[in-house]
Design a protein around this motif. Sequence first.
Motif, PDB file in Angstrom:
ATOM      1  N   GLU A 136       0.831  -1.205   0.000  1.00 35.83           N
ATOM      2  CA  GLU A 136       0.000   0.000   0.000  1.00 35.83           C
ATOM      3  C   GLU A 136       0.864   1.254   0.000  1.00 35.83           C
ATOM      4  O   GLU A 136       0.545   2.231  -0.693  1.00 35.83           O
ATOM      5  N   PHE A 137       1.937   1.240   0.758  1.00 26.87           N
ATOM      6  CA  PHE A 137       2.842   2.396   0.772  1.00 26.87           C
ATOM      7  C   PHE A 137       3.488   2.590  -0.600  1.00 26.87           C
ATOM      8  O   PHE A 137       3.633   3.718  -1.072  1.00 26.87           O
ATOM      9  N   VAL A 138       3.879   1.489  -1.236  1.00 26.23           N
ATOM     10  CA  VAL A 138       4.499   1.568  -2.554  1.00 26.23           C
ATOM     11  C   VAL A 138       3.520   2.146  -3.566  1.00 26.23           C
ATOM     12  O   VAL A 138       3.845   3.058  -4.337  1.00 26.23           O
ATOM     13  N   GLU A 139       2.297   1.651  -3.540  1.00 29.58           N
ATOM     14  CA  GLU A 139       1.297   2.118  -4.508  1.00 29.58           C
ATOM     15  C   GLU A 139       0.940   3.583  -4.271  1.00 29.58           C
ATOM     16  O   GLU A 139       0.808   4.368  -5.212  1.00 29.58           O
ATOM     17  N   ALA A 140       0.792   3.953  -2.980  1.00 31.57           N
ATOM     18  CA  ALA A 140       0.424   5.328  -2.660  1.00 31.57           C
ATOM     19  C   ALA A 140       1.541   6.304  -3.016  1.00 31.57           C
ATOM     20  O   ALA A 140       1.287   7.457  -3.359  1.00 31.57           O
ATOM     21  N   THR A 141       2.773   5.830  -2.955  1.00 32.37           N
ATOM     22  CA  THR A 141       3.916   6.714  -3.199  1.00 32.37           C
ATOM     23  C   THR A 141       4.317   6.761  -4.666  1.00 32.37           C
ATOM     24  O   THR A 141       4.621   7.822  -5.206  1.00 32.37           O
ATOM     25  N   LEU A 142       4.306   5.599  -5.309  1.00 35.76           N
ATOM     26  CA  LEU A 142       4.855   5.523  -6.665  1.00 35.76           C
ATOM     27  C   LEU A 142       3.830   5.184  -7.736  1.00 35.76           C
ATOM     28  O   LEU A 142       4.129   5.297  -8.924  1.00 35.76           O
ATOM     29  N   GLY A 143       2.633   4.755  -7.343  1.00 34.00           N
ATOM     30  CA  GLY A 143       1.657   4.345  -8.344  1.00 34.00           C
ATOM     31  C   GLY A 143       2.132   3.109  -9.086  1.00 34.00           C
ATOM     32  O   GLY A 143       2.607   2.142  -8.478  1.00 34.00           O
ATOM     33  N   ASP A 144       2.050   3.152 -10.409  1.00 33.80           N
ATOM     34  CA  ASP A 144       2.435   1.993 -11.221  1.00 33.80           C
ATOM     35  C   ASP A 144       3.907   1.978 -11.601  1.00 33.80           C
ATOM     36  O   ASP A 144       4.371   1.071 -12.280  1.00 33.80           O
ATOM     37  N   SER A 145       4.654   2.996 -11.169  1.00 34.71           N
ATOM     38  CA  SER A 145       6.055   3.075 -11.605  1.00 34.71           C
ATOM     39  C   SER A 145       6.935   2.005 -10.973  1.00 34.71           C
ATOM     40  O   SER A 145       8.061   1.803 -11.404  1.00 34.71           O
ATOM     41  N   ALA A 146       6.452   1.336  -9.947  1.00 34.62           N
ATOM     42  CA  ALA A 146       7.230   0.263  -9.313  1.00 34.62           C
ATOM     43  C   ALA A 146       6.622  -1.101  -9.604  1.00 34.62           C
ATOM     44  O   ALA A 146       6.744  -2.031  -8.812  1.00 34.62           O
ATOM     45  N   SER A 147       5.976  -1.219 -10.763  1.00 33.81           N
ATOM     46  CA  SER A 147       5.295  -2.469 -11.096  1.00 33.81           C
ATOM     47  C   SER A 147       6.247  -3.639 -11.286  1.00 33.81           C
ATOM     48  O   SER A 147       5.841  -4.794 -11.211  1.00 33.81           O
ATOM     49  N   ASP A 148       7.543  -3.340 -11.525  1.00 32.98           N
ATOM     50  CA  ASP A 148       8.507  -4.427 -11.701  1.00 32.98           C
ATOM     51  C   ASP A 148       9.029  -4.957 -10.377  1.00 32.98           C
ATOM     52  O   ASP A 148       9.831  -5.894 -10.341  1.00 32.98           O
ATOM     53  N   ARG A 158      11.762   7.678  -0.893  1.00 32.54           N
ATOM     54  CA  ARG A 158      10.416   8.257  -0.792  1.00 32.54           C
ATOM     55  C   ARG A 158       9.487   7.346   0.019  1.00 32.54           C
ATOM     56  O   ARG A 158       8.724   7.807   0.877  1.00 32.54           O
ATOM     57  N   ILE A 159       9.567   6.044  -0.247  1.00 36.81           N
ATOM     58  CA  ILE A 159       8.730   5.092   0.488  1.00 36.81           C
ATOM     59  C   ILE A 159       9.147   5.023   1.945  1.00 36.81           C
ATOM     60  O   ILE A 159       8.308   5.020   2.857  1.00 36.81           O
ATOM     61  N   PHE A 160      10.449   4.980   2.184  1.00 37.06           N
ATOM     62  CA  PHE A 160      10.954   4.871   3.554  1.00 37.06           C
ATOM     63  C   PHE A 160      10.538   6.091   4.372  1.00 37.06           C
ATOM     64  O   PHE A 160      10.139   5.973   5.534  1.00 37.06           O
ATOM     65  N   ARG A 161      10.627   7.266   3.766  1.00 33.13           N
ATOM     66  CA  ARG A 161      10.211   8.482   4.469  1.00 33.13           C
ATOM     67  C   ARG A 161       8.724   8.440   4.787  1.00 33.13           C
ATOM     68  O   ARG A 161       8.290   8.876   5.857  1.00 33.13           O
ATOM     69  N   ARG A 162       7.963   7.911   3.867  1.00 28.85           N
ATOM     70  CA  ARG A 162       6.519   7.866   4.077  1.00 28.85           C
ATOM     71  C   ARG A 162       6.167   6.870   5.181  1.00 28.85           C
ATOM     72  O   ARG A 162       5.297   7.130   6.016  1.00 28.85           O
ATOM     73  N   ILE A 163       6.819   5.731   5.192  1.00 26.79           N
ATOM     74  CA  ILE A 163       6.534   4.713   6.208  1.00 26.79           C
ATOM     75  C   ILE A 163       6.819   5.242   7.606  1.00 26.79           C
ATOM     76  O   ILE A 163       6.031   5.050   8.537  1.00 26.79           O
ATOM     77  N   PHE A 164       7.952   5.929   7.740  1.00 24.90           N
ATOM     78  CA  PHE A 164       8.375   6.384   9.064  1.00 24.90           C
ATOM     79  C   PHE A 164       8.094   7.865   9.308  1.00 24.90           C
ATOM     80  O   PHE A 164       8.613   8.448  10.255  1.00 24.90           O
ATOM     81  N   ASP A 165       7.276   8.443   8.447  1.00 28.01           N
ATOM     82  CA  ASP A 165       6.853   9.834   8.612  1.00 28.01           C
ATOM     83  C   ASP A 165       8.056  10.761   8.760  1.00 28.01           C
ATOM     84  O   ASP A 165       8.088  11.636   9.635  1.00 28.01           O
TER      85      ASP A 165
END
Length: 218
Positions: A136-148, A158-165
Amino acid sequence: MMGLEAADQYKLTANEFDRCSQAFNDVAQHGKIDSPWMMKSLMQTLGMNPSEKDITDAFSKFGKGREKDARTLEYSDFIALMEQEKKKQAAPPAPDADLVEAFMSLGGDEDRSGEVAVEDLKRIMTDFGLDLNVDEFVEATLGDSASDGMLNFTEFSRIFRRIFDMPEPPKPPAAAPEAESRTAREELVARMTARRRGSAQGMPSVRAPMATNRPAKK
């Protein structure tokens, strides 16, 4: 004088010098360090935990020898290396040093190149008892750009910052908007000059709208 004082603060103290000398003499063969395992053992004796890159860099920068893979470190080279390490430890950590460490722990490179797998990020979160839906964090942060399923350093951070605020890094100041190539006054003068020259040469002048800041008439 200030430069000399700043350099002197990274010199080894008498106690540090004795410790380094003792460790070097215990590990070195014929007064030289000529293999990665010897360098690793020596640095671990002094309480360090060098990576393979640290050891390679040490031989590359301080070692002697023409062949890159067959260089050796003598005693004076080793002391210079230890003084550099002292300087590095005294330097303040980079703002995103923790992110780089986390990235490297999942297989990324110290220079922020390479990629890490989303599955590895999920695994490490589970291993540390964090009940998070990483997808969910990956999708909310990157959308489809991390589909691989792979993340470069920018995506990972970006994801790490979002997870740990964590706060986002400060953005560089925006570039000042480029000034108009001509002000209204300069444009008027240029057109007046062109008209004058055209009239003098018997050429018809061209009348064209001129950009100004005045509001249009109603």
